[in-house]
Design a protein around this motif. Structure first.
Motif, PDB file in Angstrom:
ATOM      1  N   GLN A 100      29.765  42.190  62.523  1.00 27.59           N
ATOM      2  CA  GLN A 100      29.893  40.726  62.602  1.00 27.59           C
ATOM      3  C   GLN A 100      29.763  40.205  64.023  1.00 27.59           C
ATOM      4  O   GLN A 100      29.785  39.012  64.250  1.00 27.59           O
ATOM      5  CB  GLN A 100      31.226  40.248  62.007  1.00 27.59           C
ATOM      6  CG  GLN A 100      32.456  40.843  62.641  1.00 27.59           C
ATOM      7  CD  GLN A 100      32.997  41.984  61.802  1.00 27.59           C
ATOM      8  OE1 GLN A 100      32.235  42.770  61.259  1.00 27.59           O
ATOM      9  NE2 GLN A 100      34.297  42.077  61.698  1.00 27.59           N
ATOM     10  N   GLU A 101      29.591  41.117  64.965  1.00 28.21           N
ATOM     11  CA  GLU A 101      29.423  40.673  66.344  1.00 28.21           C
ATOM     12  C   GLU A 101      27.991  40.246  66.610  1.00 28.21           C
ATOM     13  O   GLU A 101      27.045  40.727  65.986  1.00 28.21           O
ATOM     14  CB  GLU A 101      29.784  41.809  67.295  1.00 28.21           C
ATOM     15  CG  GLU A 101      31.228  42.230  67.188  1.00 28.21           C
ATOM     16  CD  GLU A 101      31.505  43.460  68.021  1.00 28.21           C
ATOM     17  OE1 GLU A 101      32.656  43.891  68.050  1.00 28.21           O
ATOM     18  OE2 GLU A 101      30.565  43.990  68.630  1.00 28.21           O
ATOM     19  N   THR A 102      27.843  39.378  67.573  1.00 25.60           N
ATOM     20  CA  THR A 102      26.507  38.955  67.988  1.00 25.60           C
ATOM     21  C   THR A 102      25.784  40.123  68.647  1.00 25.60           C
ATOM     22  O   THR A 102      26.364  40.833  69.474  1.00 25.60           O
ATOM     23  CB  THR A 102      26.602  37.792  68.978  1.00 25.60           C
ATOM     24  OG1 THR A 102      27.224  36.696  68.307  1.00 25.60           O
ATOM     25  CG2 THR A 102      25.221  37.367  69.460  1.00 25.60           C
TER      26      THR A 102
ATOM     27  N   ARG B  31      27.867  40.078  55.302  1.00 24.44           N
ATOM     28  CA  ARG B  31      27.603  39.072  56.334  1.00 24.44           C
ATOM     29  C   ARG B  31      26.154  38.629  56.229  1.00 24.44           C
ATOM     30  O   ARG B  31      25.330  39.301  55.630  1.00 24.44           O
ATOM     31  CB  ARG B  31      27.862  39.652  57.716  1.00 24.44           C
ATOM     32  CG  ARG B  31      27.002  40.834  58.032  1.00 24.44           C
ATOM     33  CD  ARG B  31      27.599  41.672  59.144  1.00 24.44           C
ATOM     34  NE  ARG B  31      28.850  42.281  58.756  1.00 24.44           N
ATOM     35  CZ  ARG B  31      28.923  43.444  58.120  1.00 24.44           C
ATOM     36  NH1 ARG B  31      27.838  44.093  57.809  1.00 24.44           N
ATOM     37  NH2 ARG B  31      30.105  43.936  57.808  1.00 24.44           N
ATOM     38  N   TYR B  33      23.026  36.877  58.659  1.00 25.91           N
ATOM     39  CA  TYR B  33      22.623  36.541  60.014  1.00 25.91           C
ATOM     40  C   TYR B  33      21.378  35.649  60.000  1.00 25.91           C
ATOM     41  O   TYR B  33      20.541  35.770  59.113  1.00 25.91           O
ATOM     42  CB  TYR B  33      22.215  37.807  60.779  1.00 25.91           C
ATOM     43  CG  TYR B  33      23.255  38.878  60.863  1.00 25.91           C
ATOM     44  CD1 TYR B  33      23.441  39.768  59.825  1.00 25.91           C
ATOM     45  CD2 TYR B  33      24.027  39.034  62.004  1.00 25.91           C
ATOM     46  CE1 TYR B  33      24.367  40.780  59.912  1.00 25.91           C
ATOM     47  CE2 TYR B  33      24.962  40.041  62.104  1.00 25.91           C
ATOM     48  CZ  TYR B  33      25.125  40.917  61.052  1.00 25.91           C
ATOM     49  OH  TYR B  33      26.049  41.914  61.145  1.00 25.91           O
ATOM     50  N   TYR B  35      18.272  34.683  62.801  1.00 28.44           N
ATOM     51  CA  TYR B  35      17.678  34.979  64.096  1.00 28.44           C
ATOM     52  C   TYR B  35      16.471  34.091  64.307  1.00 28.44           C
ATOM     53  O   TYR B  35      15.800  33.685  63.356  1.00 28.44           O
ATOM     54  CB  TYR B  35      17.203  36.438  64.162  1.00 28.44           C
ATOM     55  CG  TYR B  35      18.291  37.466  64.091  1.00 28.44           C
ATOM     56  CD1 TYR B  35      18.680  37.996  62.864  1.00 28.44           C
ATOM     57  CD2 TYR B  35      18.923  37.912  65.239  1.00 28.44           C
ATOM     58  CE1 TYR B  35      19.675  38.957  62.794  1.00 28.44           C
ATOM     59  CE2 TYR B  35      19.921  38.874  65.171  1.00 28.44           C
ATOM     60  CZ  TYR B  35      20.290  39.395  63.951  1.00 28.44           C
ATOM     61  OH  TYR B  35      21.270  40.325  63.876  1.00 28.44           O
ATOM     62  N   VAL B  48      26.045  34.096  62.814  1.00 25.48           N
ATOM     63  CA  VAL B  48      26.568  35.158  61.953  1.00 25.48           C
ATOM     64  C   VAL B  48      27.555  34.491  61.011  1.00 25.48           C
ATOM     65  O   VAL B  48      28.513  33.857  61.464  1.00 25.48           O
ATOM     66  CB  VAL B  48      27.285  36.254  62.763  1.00 25.48           C
ATOM     67  CG1 VAL B  48      27.798  37.343  61.821  1.00 25.48           C
ATOM     68  CG2 VAL B  48      26.362  36.848  63.804  1.00 25.48           C
TER      69      VAL B  48
END
Lengths: 114, 109
Positions: A100-102, B31, B33, B35, B48
């Motif tokens: 979950q981190e960038t 999750r 994402y 980009y 995120v």
């Protein structure tokens, strides 16, 4: 500039050869991720290392291997290269090992196999 | 195996208009994402999203996640030329990340 460096920027080689791509993560980041981007396959996750240990494995071929060294830089080794391995290879880094981190991406290494 | 589908794959729009990119995924994803990739450049992490109902905004971009519908959206408000890029969504669990094919967005003055 993300702070992630990759060398070389471009690489041209022949089928059957072996190459090594290098990635230095941002200062303080413990995780390194490798990705492949090609017209055929799109963007694919290959492998993740966290503090020297393999953490997650994606669509990485058996001809490919990676490692993360004590200084946290990482290398992706591609062997018995085929024409289809021509692609852009990115590495990314993050502070920890959690997904979950960038992630911060390097500029990529463009590999052309002739 | 998680599959991620984006649509549209190509979008040409005018400055000042609003539009939404959709990202559907096939199975549970921990999750989601988003980009951005400019031509010939690397990837930049935009958002995120971790939980159902999550909404995040940065400038003219807003992303949301509906885990029950297995859908994430990236909404562009009052588009400007600088937002022209390819946008990827990706989902996954502890074993990695699966990307969509990307949405190639062109915003014309």
């Amino acid at each position: 500039d993300s702070g992630v460096t990759q060398t070389p920027k471009h690489l041209i080689t022949a089928t059957g050869q072996r190459v090594t791509l290098r990635c230095s993560p941002r200062s303080g980041d413990l995780s390194v991720y490798w990705y492949q981007q090609s017209l055929d396959q799109g963007l694919q996750f290959l492998i993740q290392y966290y503090n020297g240990e393999e953490r997650a494995k994606g669509n990485i071929l058996e001809r490919f291997s990676a490692q993360q060294f004590p200084d946290l830089h990482s290398e992706l080794n591609l062997s018995s290269l085929e024409l289809g391995d021509s692609a852009l290879y990115f590495c990314a880094s993050s502070v920890g090992g959690a997904w979950q981190e960038t992630q911060y991406f390097g500029p990529g290494t463009r590999l052309l196999v002739l | 195996e998680l599959k991620v589908e984006q649509n549209p794959l190509f979008l040409s729009m005018q400055e000042g208009k609003n539009y939404t990119i959709y990202c559907n995924y096939s199975t549970t994803s921990d999750r989601l994402y988003w980009y951005r990739q400019d031509p010939g450049k690397s990837l930049e992490s935009l958002f995120v999203l971790l939980s159902n109902g999550a909404v995040k905004q940065e400038g003219r971009l807003m992303a949301s996640l509906d885990t029950k519908a297995r859908l994430s959206t990236l909404h562009i408000t009052a588009a400007v030329h600088d937002l022209s890029a390819t946008y990827f969504c990706g989902g996954g669990g502890a074993d990695g990340l699966t990307f969509g094919k990307g949405t190639h967005l062109i915003i014309q003055p």
